[in-house]
Write an enzyme that holds these catalytic residues in place. Structure first.
Site, PDB file in Angstrom:
ATOM      1  N   LYS A  94       0.801  -1.229   0.000  1.00 25.96           N
ATOM      2  CA  LYS A  94       0.000   0.000   0.000  1.00 25.96           C
ATOM      3  C   LYS A  94       0.835   1.281   0.000  1.00 25.96           C
ATOM      4  CE  LYS A  94      -4.419  -1.614   0.953  1.00 25.96           C
ATOM      5  NZ  LYS A  94      -4.312  -2.845   1.779  1.00 25.96           N
ATOM      6  N   GLU A 116     -10.156   5.904   4.199  1.00 22.65           N
ATOM      7  CA  GLU A 116     -10.734   4.784   4.924  1.00 22.65           C
ATOM      8  C   GLU A 116      -9.653   3.720   5.067  1.00 22.65           C
ATOM      9  OE1 GLU A 116     -10.748   5.023   1.694  1.00 22.65           O
ATOM     10  OE2 GLU A 116     -10.088   3.009   1.114  1.00 22.65           O
ATOM     11  N   SER A 382       1.456  -9.734  -0.991  1.00 21.97           N
ATOM     12  CA  SER A 382       1.131  -8.314  -0.827  1.00 21.97           C
ATOM     13  C   SER A 382       1.493  -7.745   0.544  1.00 21.97           C
ATOM     14  CB  SER A 382      -0.347  -8.078  -1.130  1.00 21.97           C
ATOM     15  OG  SER A 382      -1.162  -8.930  -0.341  1.00 21.97           O
TER      16      SER A 382
HETATM   17  C1  LIG Z   1      -5.249  -3.938   1.528  1.00 26.46           C
HETATM   18  C2  LIG Z   1      -4.558  -5.182   1.270  1.00 26.46           C
HETATM   19  C3  LIG Z   1      -4.947  -6.018   0.213  1.00 26.46           C
HETATM   20  C4  LIG Z   1      -6.143  -5.772  -0.643  1.00 26.46           C
HETATM   21  O1  LIG Z   1      -6.102  -4.609  -1.408  1.00 26.46           O
HETATM   22  P1  LIG Z   1      -5.876  -4.619  -2.961  1.00 26.46           P
HETATM   23  O2  LIG Z   1      -6.187  -3.231  -3.364  1.00 26.46           O
HETATM   24  O3  LIG Z   1      -6.821  -5.624  -3.544  1.00 26.46           O
HETATM   25  O4  LIG Z   1      -4.475  -4.987  -3.207  1.00 26.46           O
HETATM   26  C5  LIG Z   1      -4.178  -7.149  -0.026  1.00 26.46           C
HETATM   27  N1  LIG Z   1      -3.123  -7.459   0.746  1.00 26.46           N
HETATM   28  C6  LIG Z   1      -2.734  -6.680   1.774  1.00 26.46           C
HETATM   29  C7  LIG Z   1      -1.552  -7.097   2.580  1.00 26.46           C
HETATM   30  C8  LIG Z   1      -3.436  -5.527   2.067  1.00 26.46           C
HETATM   31  O5  LIG Z   1      -3.035  -4.772   3.088  1.00 26.46           O
END
Ligand SMILES: *Cc1c(COP(=O)(O)O)cnc(C)c1O
Length: 400
Positions: A94, A116, A382
């Site tokens: 993010k 948010e 992610s």
């Molecule tokens: C917020 C988040 C997501 C989901 O958000 P996307 O916009 O779909 O990427 C996925 N993995 C992590 C670790 C997150 O913090």
């Protein structure tokens, strides 16, 4: 997909074929146009680009590595690789778009960032960006998520952000978006709403994608350097879809790369027990843009569930909606149970504790590896799982 893909999508009104756009009140449209114009001129300026590059390298710690999972590949087949966004500063992808959005806000002379948050990752990333640039920061968060993701709430406060608890409806992500929008509408001149994914009215789905493209650009180069090839399969979890767009963007033009977006199947496919927007939703308008949505009989956003707070959203990015219709990306889902098993499996076999969101993509990689044991699989990891430890152990216990 042609090389002109990024020039053609979105079009000048923010549409990815029929999806996207900006279905918003006129005064908000004026503000979105201002943000769009500022983004177009600033993002081409040498100063902006070099400042962002500098931040990525020295503050975020990029490039994040690509890692080959020896033990998992031995056990499940295939060759499983991870793009380590868990090692990006603040522990998830993010920050890639937050630093971009906050830099844009600074160039536009804004004083305050509003957003948010679901799992708290976007809130932490944005609070981090606000601290870096010396901007105020206000984060709206559902009360259910505040309890579930307590460490991230503390982090936001330590970083100097104000956390606004949202107590209506299901008290999760969707309500937090409503609340943050309301706050932004009160003062769109000096504040800016920094959306946490490739969702919302134009230009956000485009801007957030562009800021996340660094993930795919790095991963493609790193994977090629390690193997001399492109990956056969690329997998990412999909909440709004920003980490998925980030990594997919580098591989869309290659027919030989199969792309998989993984949504939460939750506890079951009963309404309120999942957030599999692509599998079970239909086109509609939510939060100012058109996409696949989960709706109740009255056409309102349906209640959703996932053990991963970052995935429980009844809409999805407009670009993903288009890519689904074009069959460029396969969208599938993983249950809460499969997610928890993958969470422990990656921890115990590779020494990496994943975020519950990312564990959905990992779980799917296991299935795909068993099916295609000769193929390579690149998973976008992610985020890291520190934020989920208490919840997982309290709810599911430790495995044998
Ligand atoms: C917020 C988040 C997501 C989901 O958000 P996307 O916009 O779909 O990427 C996925 N993995 C992590 C670790 C997150 O913090």
């Amino acid at each position: 997909m042609s090389n002109n893909y990024f020039k053609n999508f979105p079009d000048k009104d923010g549409f990815f074929n029929e999806y996207g756009g900006a279905f918003i009140p006129p005064h908000l449209e004026t503000e979105m146009n201002k943000i769009n114009d500022a983004y177009f001129s600033i993002s081409k300026s040498h100063k902006f680009i070099s400042e962002l590059r500098n931040i990525r390298k020295h503050f975020q710690g990029r490039p994040t590595p690509v890692f080959h999972c020896n033990r998992l590949s031995d056990k499940y087949g295939g060759q499983i690789y991870l793009k380590r966004e868990d090692l990006n500063h603040t522990g998830a992808h993010k920050l890639n778009h937050c630093m971009g959005e906050a830099l844009l806000a600074k160039y536009m002379g804004k004083k305050k960032l509003i957003a948010e948050t679901g799992a708290g990752q976007h809130g932490v990333a944005l609070a981090t960006a606000a601290a870096y640039f010396g901007l105020e920061c206000e984060i709206h968060m559902g009360e259910v998520d505040i309890v579930k993701e307590h460490p991230n709430v503390q982090r936001m406060k330590i970083l100097g952000a104000t956390v606004i608890p949202v107590s209506h409806g299901l008290k999760t992500l969707k309500e937090a978006v409503d609340s943050a929008f309301e706050a932004y509408l009160k003062d769109p001149e000096t504040t800016i709403y920094c959306i946490g994914s490739v969702v919302g009215p134009h230009p956000f789905p485009m801007m957030v994608r562009d800021f996340q493209r660094v993930v795919g650009i790095e991963a493609k180069e790193q994977f090629f350097e390690m193997t001399g090839e492109l990956p056969d399969n690329v997998i990412a979890c999909v909440g709004g879809g920003s980490n998925a767009m980030g990594i997919f963007s580098a591989f869309l033009e290659y027919e030989e790369c199969n792309l998989f977006g993984i949504e939460p199947a939750g506890k079951s496919f009963k309404t309120g027990e999942h957030a599999a927007t692509m599998a079970l939703g239909k086109p509609g308008v939510i939060h100012g843009f058109k996409c696949y949505t989960l709706q109740d009989e009255e056409g309102n956003p349906a209640p959703v569930h996932s053990i991963a707070s970052g995935l429980d959203y009844p809409g999805v990015g407009p670009e993903h909606s288009m890519l689904k219709d074009l069959k460029k990306v396969t969208y599938d889902s993983i249950t809460d149970k499969e997610c928890i098993d993958a969470f422990y499996e990656l921890s115990r076999l590779e020494g990496i504790i994943p975020a519950l969101e990312s564990a959905h993509a990992i779980a799917y990689a296991f299935k795909l590896a068993k099916k295609n044991p000769k193929q390579s699989i690149l998973v976008n990891l992610s985020g890291r799982g520190d934020k989920d430890l208490d919840y997982v152990v309290d709810t599911f216990g430790l495995p044998e």
